[in-house]
Enzyme design. Sequence first.
Site, PDB file in Angstrom:
ATOM      1  N   GLU A   1      -6.502  -0.466  -7.014  1.00 18.40           N
ATOM      2  CA  GLU A   1      -5.524   0.397  -7.687  1.00 18.40           C
ATOM      3  C   GLU A   1      -4.521  -0.507  -8.398  1.00 18.40           C
ATOM      4  OE1 GLU A   1      -5.182   4.597  -5.233  1.00 18.40           O
ATOM      5  OE2 GLU A   1      -4.004   2.924  -4.495  1.00 18.40           O
TER       6      GLU A   1
ATOM      7  N   SER B   1       0.827  -1.204   0.000  1.00 17.05           N
ATOM      8  CA  SER B   1       0.000   0.000   0.000  1.00 17.05           C
ATOM      9  C   SER B   1       0.859   1.251   0.000  1.00 17.05           C
ATOM     10  CB  SER B   1      -0.987   0.002   1.163  1.00 17.05           C
ATOM     11  OG  SER B   1      -0.337  -0.265   2.350  1.00 17.05           O
TER      12      SER B   1
ATOM     13  N   HIS C   1      -3.220  -2.980  -5.680  1.00 17.01           N
ATOM     14  CA  HIS C   1      -3.489  -2.497  -4.331  1.00 17.01           C
ATOM     15  C   HIS C   1      -4.963  -2.678  -3.993  1.00 17.01           C
ATOM     16  CE1 HIS C   1      -3.636   1.076  -1.337  1.00 17.01           C
ATOM     17  NE2 HIS C   1      -3.498  -0.075  -0.725  1.00 17.01           N
TER      18      HIS C   1
ATOM     19  N   ASN D   1      -4.278   6.811  -0.863  1.00 15.77           N
ATOM     20  CA  ASN D   1      -3.632   7.099   0.419  1.00 15.77           C
ATOM     21  C   ASN D   1      -2.848   8.407   0.385  1.00 15.77           C
ATOM     22  OD1 ASN D   1      -4.723   4.976   1.769  1.00 15.77           O
ATOM     23  ND2 ASN D   1      -2.995   3.600   1.435  1.00 15.77           N
TER      24      ASN D   1
END
Length: 687
Positions: free
Chosen positions: A437, A404, A425, A475
Amino acid sequence: MTVTIARENAIAVVTVDNPPVNALSQALRRALVEAVAELDADAAVKVVVLICAGRTFIAGADVSEFGKPPQPPHLPDVVAGIESAKKPWVAAIHGSALGGGLEVALGCAYRVAVASASLGLPEVKLGIIPGAGGTVRLPRLIGAAAAVELVAGGSPVGAKKAQALGLVDAVIDGDLRAGAIAFANEIAGKPLPQPISGRAVPAVEAGFWEGAEKAVAAKAKREAAPLRALASVRKASETDFASAMAFERETFLALRGSEQAAALRHVFFAERAAPRPPELAGVTTRDLRSAAVIGGGTMGAGIAAALRDAGLPVVLVERDDAAVERGLANIRAIFDGSVKRGRITPEVAAERMAGVTGSDDYGLLADTDLVIEAVFEDLAVKRAVFEKLSAICRPDAVLATNTSYLDPSLISEGVARPERFLGLHFFSPAHVMKLLEIVPTEATAPEVLATGFALARQLGKIPVRAGICDGFIGNRILKVTRAQAERLLLSGATPSAVDAAMRAFGLPMGPFEAQDLGGLDIAAFQRKAARERGETAFAPVAERLCAMERFGQKTGGGWYDYVPGDRAPKPSEAVAAVIAEEAAGRPQQAWDEASIIDAVILPMVNEATRILEERVALRSADIDLVKIHGYGFPRWRGGPMHYAEARGLAGVVAVLDRLASEGLAEPPCGGLRRAAEAGSFSVLAKE
Ligand code: 3H9
């Protein structure tokens, strides 16, 4: 678009062929009106079967026409024309009869369907209500209670359930066309059922509408359409057909032009475009028939369950027997949970589990098509995994990391044939969250990247391509949101006020509640790693809370206090004291809900624009999908980028400029200023 008419003795078969989903374009509406006239005039025809070519019955109005003024013939008139035709029409349904498609079927005298068909009125999911009699005819056919469920809920039902409800007259085994013609021959010459428009709605129990209103409102939260749909069904139950139709049409047209409908339409098309990015058009993909997951922790188990749900056999590799057992237990717990929630039967759960092989032997992966690594976030540990995989897996096997926040390029150093490597991801829980992702490295081959998108389709996930940077798309934005939320605390806002404002905006949780739920230690760990890379990470209060071992709910306190056995957050004096110390000497101000929302959401848009400028994301709609499907951004707002565009980018820039002048946010980036001048983010995609 074609509508063809064939004759089978006294039965006319009208076939609609308007790929991809037989949507009711203006041309199709006109052709249906013409077909009614032609067949009415044909004395040899006794019954008409309406059937569709391709993968589905009519899947609804053409959503791409919704941004424009409605063009005649209008659908309510088309449906009325079919209902009042001189010959009875029989809708023969396969695939999906949705929205306007079901409304056309409700104009028919009968409906027959194959068992795999589904029927529904999903309009509320597009921020509108049915606009061609759906809310008016359905309660007349199946009663108000069932109609409310279909119309206000928006979920379709299968043919068998539809038959039980009285929505479908017969379920056809075998060939639909032949079955529908046989049905038509059976009813030919028999007395016809009364047209639905002429029927009355069966009476409901006392208090029904009040109960329904409460239930629909609780589920809809801030979405406008479901309550309006309910109101329309109620009107249809309490007034004559014509007045109810007028009420429905008026509501439909008003909602069609609403901000929520525009946002939901944007998401509808973004979701459909995501699995097929134009830059990968024509690239062949590799077949994925078997998969393996390395690591059976929360993420690994969730990924394994997602792969099994899609029917792939899975090998779960862990480092020793005990870890294998733990991993298998984690996967079993996921399937048991699905059984408890009524999503699958115990037999299906057993079959899913039987398709998982646990082992500590990498040798089992010699012939596996896809291997996804989901071990601890440590570069050396991950590299060691890929070293083993490089030696054992077939040269054409796809190798993926579920990191991540590590750089996939660094993980792939040393991988033999790095063109088969990419980042995938997943978001936790991986068997539930829709977002995936997809992160290629410089070396990833286009067909491997395309295979990542094909995998997402297979898993029923929404894929978004992300470039390599700290946090990828989602993120990276989250980091800015959290930093921004802390900035507000240092200038006079409280955690509860920030969280309440974000909930009012439509997020399921505010940033501080969310951190308490997930644990503050994870972000602290990531900040430490970022600092080791020479980056700055702004979280002065969070750092102090971690030093006090206030890691969130799991330690009985984080941004809030918790009493044992109660997850409700309570404002914390200890946290207030830390905030006061950190805020000392900084200017303080009063924060209302709207200004908190601006100060959290607009910097998110600013960071997202940088992500676009850097081509970490290729399209602004992709960023919207990331936030909606990975982070709970309200779908009816269309995602942060759509929200900003709908609100006006010039206004967004002005607010950010003001916040920046007060030291409360970063100034708008160059890309955002350019997009504001052009009035749209699309200008950045063209640069
Ligand atoms: C309505 O009917 C209002 C009325 O009450 C009132 C009228 C007055 N329009 O999903 P897929 C395109 S509201 C235009 O990948 P699948 C889609 O963009 C409507 N285009 O296929 C994609 O295009 P592309 C109520 C549409 O097999 C392609 O078709 N109806 C529409 O996985 C394939 O789509 C709905 O909300 C449309 N209505 O699933 C139904 N629908 O190839 C919405 C699809 O260029 N549609 N496209 O990317 C669906 O749920 C699914 O498409 C369906 C097929 C289940 C039918």
